[in-house]
Design an enzyme around this catalytic site. Structure first.
Site, PDB file in Angstrom:
ATOM      1  N   TYR A   1     -27.991  25.121   2.414  1.00  0.00           N
ATOM      2  CA  TYR A   1     -27.218  25.583   2.254  1.00  0.00           C
ATOM      3  C   TYR A   1     -26.893  24.322   0.895  1.00  0.00           C
ATOM      4  CZ  TYR A   1     -26.613  28.294   6.431  1.00  0.00           C
ATOM      5  OH  TYR A   1     -28.041  28.742   6.969  1.00  0.00           O
TER       6      TYR A   1
ATOM      7  N   ASN B   1     -18.660  36.470   2.709  1.00  0.00           N
ATOM      8  CA  ASN B   1     -19.999  36.357   3.321  1.00  0.00           C
ATOM      9  C   ASN B   1     -19.096  35.728   4.566  1.00  0.00           C
ATOM     10  OD1 ASN B   1     -21.891  34.471   4.201  1.00  0.00           O
ATOM     11  ND2 ASN B   1     -21.710  32.704   2.888  1.00  0.00           N
TER      12      ASN B   1
ATOM     13  N   HIS C   1     -24.732  39.621  10.662  1.00  0.00           N
ATOM     14  CA  HIS C   1     -26.275  40.452  11.205  1.00  0.00           C
ATOM     15  C   HIS C   1     -25.908  41.391  11.894  1.00  0.00           C
ATOM     16  CE1 HIS C   1     -27.808  37.598   7.673  1.00  0.00           C
ATOM     17  NE2 HIS C   1     -27.197  36.512   8.331  1.00  0.00           N
TER      18      HIS C   1
ATOM     19  N   ASP D   1     -17.479  48.588   9.835  1.00  0.00           N
ATOM     20  CA  ASP D   1     -16.379  49.465   9.840  1.00  0.00           C
ATOM     21  C   ASP D   1     -14.548  49.179   8.875  1.00  0.00           C
ATOM     22  OD1 ASP D   1     -18.326  51.214  10.845  1.00  0.00           O
ATOM     23  OD2 ASP D   1     -16.664  50.832  13.143  1.00  0.00           O
TER      24      ASP D   1
ATOM     25  N   HIS E   1     -24.426  35.999  -0.146  1.00  0.00           N
ATOM     26  CA  HIS E   1     -24.622  34.616   1.285  1.00  0.00           C
ATOM     27  C   HIS E   1     -25.213  33.984   0.280  1.00  0.00           C
ATOM     28  CE1 HIS E   1     -24.776  37.609   4.701  1.00  0.00           C
ATOM     29  NE2 HIS E   1     -24.511  37.851   3.648  1.00  0.00           N
TER      30      HIS E   1
ATOM     31  N   SER F   1     -28.207  30.982   0.890  1.00  0.00           N
ATOM     32  CA  SER F   1     -28.875  31.438   1.093  1.00  0.00           C
ATOM     33  C   SER F   1     -30.042  32.131   1.354  1.00  0.00           C
ATOM     34  CB  SER F   1     -29.607  30.777   2.472  1.00  0.00           C
ATOM     35  OG  SER F   1     -29.070  31.479   3.986  1.00  0.00           O
TER      36      SER F   1
END
Ligand code: CA2
Length: 156
Positions: free
Chosen positions: A24, A76, A82, A89, A102, A104
């Protein structure tokens, strides 16, 4: 009045710069938020930067963006990207131009990071650019919403 974009960071991103610099980088969340504020200001936009470790609070931020008629969202959602259909929604319901970021390259990491529920609610996704991804996201968002760089003429 300057139009506002919401920059939303999810769980653990408050820890940026303290661990895992090989993934990161060394920049902190404060550095990210300054980068976003400066980039947005270059387009005459205001960045409202928020971070939460809670899924519900992130959803509340999205509802707030909707209520305040925000011009765009950069998100982010961290690990919730995930897992969270609820965040997906909320973004769809808010119907605000959204870019997912993101830090990474999630596709070069564990398979559980390869799918993002929030990505399909965004008009664009960026990953793997480090924190520069936030700057690129705001550039792209500005183009999408027709915000021009301060001092730049609008093309006829
Ligand atoms: O690459 C990204 O930006 C991620 O959204 C970061 C999330 C991860 O779960 C996603 O798969 C990809 C994790 C953020 C954790 O951030 C930390 C940074 C430094 C130290 C500890 C946590």
């Amino acid at each position: 009045m300057a139009r506002t974009i919401y920059v939303l960071n999810g769980p653990n991103l408050n820890m940026l710069g303290t661990r895992e610099p090989e993934i990161y980088g060394r920049a902190t969340l404060a550095d990210v938020e300054k980068l976003c504020a400066d980039t947005a200001a270059g387009f005459g936009l205001t960045a409202d930067c928020r971070q939460s470790n809670g899924e519900g609070e992130l959803i509340d931020f999205i509802h707030d963006a909707h209520a305040k008629r925000a011009a765009g969202i950069v998100i982010n959602a961290g690990g919730y990207s995930h897992t969270s259909i609820a965040l997906h929604d909320a973004l769809v319901a808010a119907n605000i131009p959204t870019v997912e970021v993101h830090i990474s390259n999630i596709h070069a990491r564990e398979s559980f990071r390869h799918h993002s529920f929030t990505a399909s609610a965004a008009f664009a996704s960026l990953c793997g650019f480090g924190i520069d991804g936030y700057r690129l996201a705001i550039d792209g968002l500005a183009a999408r919403i027709g915000a021009v760089k301060s001092g730049e003429k609008v093309k006829p």
